[in-house]
Motif scaffolding. Structure first.
Motif, PDB file in Angstrom:
ATOM      1  N   ILE A   1      -4.469   3.773   9.253  1.00  0.00           N
ATOM      2  CA  ILE A   1      -3.287   3.143   8.669  1.00  0.00           C
ATOM      3  C   ILE A   1      -2.541   2.406   9.765  1.00  0.00           C
ATOM      4  O   ILE A   1      -2.135   2.994  10.763  1.00  0.00           O
ATOM      5  CB  ILE A   1      -2.390   4.184   7.988  1.00  0.00           C
ATOM      6  N   LEU A   2      -2.360   1.092   9.569  1.00  0.00           N
ATOM      7  CA  LEU A   2      -1.698   0.275  10.575  1.00  0.00           C
ATOM      8  C   LEU A   2      -0.198   0.189  10.325  1.00  0.00           C
ATOM      9  O   LEU A   2       0.596   0.309  11.258  1.00  0.00           O
ATOM     10  CB  LEU A   2      -2.311  -1.126  10.604  1.00  0.00           C
ATOM     11  N   ALA A   3       0.213  -0.037   9.065  1.00  0.00           N
ATOM     12  CA  ALA A   3       1.641  -0.176   8.764  1.00  0.00           C
ATOM     13  C   ALA A   3       1.852  -0.144   7.258  1.00  0.00           C
ATOM     14  O   ALA A   3       0.965  -0.531   6.491  1.00  0.00           O
ATOM     15  CB  ALA A   3       2.169  -1.486   9.317  1.00  0.00           C
ATOM     16  N   PRO A   4       3.024   0.318   6.813  1.00  0.00           N
ATOM     17  CA  PRO A   4       3.348   0.172   5.398  1.00  0.00           C
ATOM     18  C   PRO A   4       3.722  -1.278   5.115  1.00  0.00           C
ATOM     19  O   PRO A   4       4.222  -1.983   6.003  1.00  0.00           O
ATOM     20  CB  PRO A   4       4.545   1.104   5.206  1.00  0.00           C
TER      21      PRO A   4
ATOM     22  N   GLN B   1       2.887   3.557  -6.633  1.00  0.00           N
ATOM     23  CA  GLN B   1       1.881   3.293  -5.605  1.00  0.00           C
ATOM     24  C   GLN B   1       2.579   2.814  -4.340  1.00  0.00           C
ATOM     25  O   GLN B   1       3.605   2.144  -4.415  1.00  0.00           O
ATOM     26  CB  GLN B   1       0.901   2.212  -6.052  1.00  0.00           C
ATOM     27  N   ILE B   2       2.008   3.140  -3.196  1.00  0.00           N
ATOM     28  CA  ILE B   2       2.528   2.686  -1.924  1.00  0.00           C
ATOM     29  C   ILE B   2       1.478   1.799  -1.275  1.00  0.00           C
ATOM     30  O   ILE B   2       0.291   2.132  -1.281  1.00  0.00           O
ATOM     31  CB  ILE B   2       2.885   3.875  -1.012  1.00  0.00           C
ATOM     32  N   ALA B   3       1.918   0.675  -0.702  1.00  0.00           N
ATOM     33  CA  ALA B   3       1.005  -0.283  -0.093  1.00  0.00           C
ATOM     34  C   ALA B   3       0.990  -0.096   1.425  1.00  0.00           C
ATOM     35  O   ALA B   3       2.038   0.076   2.042  1.00  0.00           O
ATOM     36  CB  ALA B   3       1.419  -1.703  -0.442  1.00  0.00           C
ATOM     37  N   PHE B   4      -0.215  -0.134   2.007  1.00  0.00           N
ATOM     38  CA  PHE B   4      -0.390  -0.008   3.446  1.00  0.00           C
ATOM     39  C   PHE B   4      -1.328  -1.091   3.943  1.00  0.00           C
ATOM     40  O   PHE B   4      -2.255  -1.481   3.238  1.00  0.00           O
ATOM     41  CB  PHE B   4      -1.023   1.346   3.814  1.00  0.00           C
ATOM     42  N   ARG B   5      -1.092  -1.584   5.176  1.00  0.00           N
ATOM     43  CA  ARG B   5      -2.086  -2.378   5.878  1.00  0.00           C
ATOM     44  C   ARG B   5      -3.004  -1.392   6.563  1.00  0.00           C
ATOM     45  O   ARG B   5      -2.537  -0.462   7.230  1.00  0.00           O
ATOM     46  CB  ARG B   5      -1.411  -3.266   6.939  1.00  0.00           C
ATOM     47  N   VAL B   6      -4.302  -1.560   6.396  1.00  0.00           N
ATOM     48  CA  VAL B   6      -5.258  -0.608   6.964  1.00  0.00           C
ATOM     49  C   VAL B   6      -6.272  -1.341   7.842  1.00  0.00           C
ATOM     50  O   VAL B   6      -6.371  -2.566   7.812  1.00  0.00           O
ATOM     51  CB  VAL B   6      -5.993   0.190   5.853  1.00  0.00           C
ATOM     52  N   ALA B   7      -7.007  -0.575   8.607  1.00  0.00           N
ATOM     53  CA  ALA B   7      -8.029  -1.128   9.493  1.00  0.00           C
ATOM     54  C   ALA B   7      -9.103  -1.840   8.660  1.00  0.00           C
ATOM     55  O   ALA B   7      -9.414  -1.411   7.540  1.00  0.00           O
ATOM     56  CB  ALA B   7      -8.654  -0.018  10.322  1.00  0.00           C
ATOM     57  N   PRO B   8      -9.669  -2.918   9.185  1.00  0.00           N
ATOM     58  CA  PRO B   8     -10.669  -3.682   8.423  1.00  0.00           C
ATOM     59  C   PRO B   8     -11.910  -2.891   8.033  1.00  0.00           C
ATOM     60  O   PRO B   8     -12.558  -3.206   7.046  1.00  0.00           O
ATOM     61  CB  PRO B   8     -11.053  -4.829   9.356  1.00  0.00           C
ATOM     62  N   ASP B   9     -12.249  -1.851   8.788  1.00  0.00           N
ATOM     63  CA  ASP B   9     -13.447  -1.078   8.492  1.00  0.00           C
ATOM     64  C   ASP B   9     -13.130   0.265   7.827  1.00  0.00           C
ATOM     65  O   ASP B   9     -14.004   1.122   7.725  1.00  0.00           O
ATOM     66  CB  ASP B   9     -14.261  -0.856   9.763  1.00  0.00           C
ATOM     67  N   ALA B  10     -11.903   0.448   7.356  1.00  0.00           N
ATOM     68  CA  ALA B  10     -11.502   1.717   6.742  1.00  0.00           C
ATOM     69  C   ALA B  10     -12.108   1.852   5.342  1.00  0.00           C
ATOM     70  O   ALA B  10     -12.196   0.883   4.591  1.00  0.00           O
ATOM     71  CB  ALA B  10      -9.984   1.800   6.654  1.00  0.00           C
ATOM     72  N   THR B  11     -12.523   3.065   5.012  1.00  0.00           N
ATOM     73  CA  THR B  11     -13.069   3.349   3.682  1.00  0.00           C
ATOM     74  C   THR B  11     -12.022   4.091   2.854  1.00  0.00           C
ATOM     75  O   THR B  11     -11.031   4.599   3.395  1.00  0.00           O
ATOM     76  CB  THR B  11     -14.335   4.212   3.788  1.00  0.00           C
ATOM     77  N   LYS B  12     -12.250   4.158   1.548  1.00  0.00           N
ATOM     78  CA  LYS B  12     -11.306   4.850   0.667  1.00  0.00           C
ATOM     79  C   LYS B  12     -11.126   6.323   1.035  1.00  0.00           C
ATOM     80  O   LYS B  12      -9.992   6.797   1.100  1.00  0.00           O
ATOM     81  CB  LYS B  12     -11.736   4.713  -0.800  1.00  0.00           C
ATOM     82  N   PRO B  13     -12.205   7.072   1.291  1.00  0.00           N
ATOM     83  CA  PRO B  13     -12.008   8.472   1.687  1.00  0.00           C
ATOM     84  C   PRO B  13     -11.230   8.616   2.995  1.00  0.00           C
ATOM     85  O   PRO B  13     -10.414   9.530   3.138  1.00  0.00           O
ATOM     86  CB  PRO B  13     -13.426   9.014   1.839  1.00  0.00           C
ATOM     87  N   GLU B  14     -11.447   7.713   3.942  1.00  0.00           N
ATOM     88  CA  GLU B  14     -10.698   7.752   5.190  1.00  0.00           C
ATOM     89  C   GLU B  14      -9.215   7.472   4.960  1.00  0.00           C
ATOM     90  O   GLU B  14      -8.351   8.134   5.540  1.00  0.00           O
ATOM     91  CB  GLU B  14     -11.239   6.721   6.190  1.00  0.00           C
ATOM     92  N   ILE B  15      -8.919   6.491   4.114  1.00  0.00           N
ATOM     93  CA  ILE B  15      -7.522   6.155   3.810  1.00  0.00           C
ATOM     94  C   ILE B  15      -6.838   7.321   3.128  1.00  0.00           C
ATOM     95  O   ILE B  15      -5.707   7.693   3.474  1.00  0.00           O
ATOM     96  CB  ILE B  15      -7.451   4.877   2.955  1.00  0.00           C
ATOM     97  N   LYS B  16      -7.517   7.929   2.177  1.00  0.00           N
ATOM     98  CA  LYS B  16      -6.949   9.085   1.477  1.00  0.00           C
ATOM     99  C   LYS B  16      -6.662  10.222   2.449  1.00  0.00           C
ATOM    100  O   LYS B  16      -5.565  10.797   2.447  1.00  0.00           O
ATOM    101  CB  LYS B  16      -7.919   9.563   0.388  1.00  0.00           C
ATOM    102  N   ALA B  17      -7.616  10.533   3.303  1.00  0.00           N
ATOM    103  CA  ALA B  17      -7.438  11.618   4.269  1.00  0.00           C
ATOM    104  C   ALA B  17      -6.325  11.295   5.259  1.00  0.00           C
ATOM    105  O   ALA B  17      -5.538  12.171   5.633  1.00  0.00           O
ATOM    106  CB  ALA B  17      -8.745  11.874   5.013  1.00  0.00           C
TER     107      ALA B  17
END
Length: 98
Positions: free
Chosen positions: A10-13, A28-44
């Motif tokens: 997670i880079l930033a909200p 729902q909350i919006a986040f900027r995430v890493a380009p290679d992040a997967t859904k399970p990684e984001i959830k965790a």
């Protein structure tokens, strides 16, 4: 999962008019995430960082806009966004998070 990796996912909200409208309407909350992040990684990562329970994650890749600088054309950086739905009764307060 690796805790160091979760801290880099997670880079930033995203705090915009559209993001706050989605937050109020769909919980729902919006986040900027890493380009290679997967859904399970984001959830965790969200569950680890904010101590909440995540119901679902929706991810989108937003391409950068093409812009002109005089006679030269360039492209803005693209980004990957994640819309995270929390389970009922869960809430993230960004004023408490350091």
């Amino acid at each position: 999962m690796n805790v160091e990796r979760l801290m880099q996912v997670i880079l930033a909200p995203i705090v915009t008019e559209k993001a706050t409208l989605v937050a109020e309407k769909n919980q729902q909350i919006a986040f900027r995430v890493a380009p290679d992040a997967t859904k399970p990684e984001i959830k965790a990562a969200v569950e680890h960082l904010f101590k909440v329970e995540v119901e679902s994650v929706q991810v989108l890749n937003q391409k950068g806009k093409v812009k002109r600088f005089g006679r030269f054309t360039g492209r803005r950086r693209g980004e990957r966004k994640a819309y995270v739905s929390l389970k009922p009764g869960q809430e993230i307060d960004f004023s408490e998070v350091i």
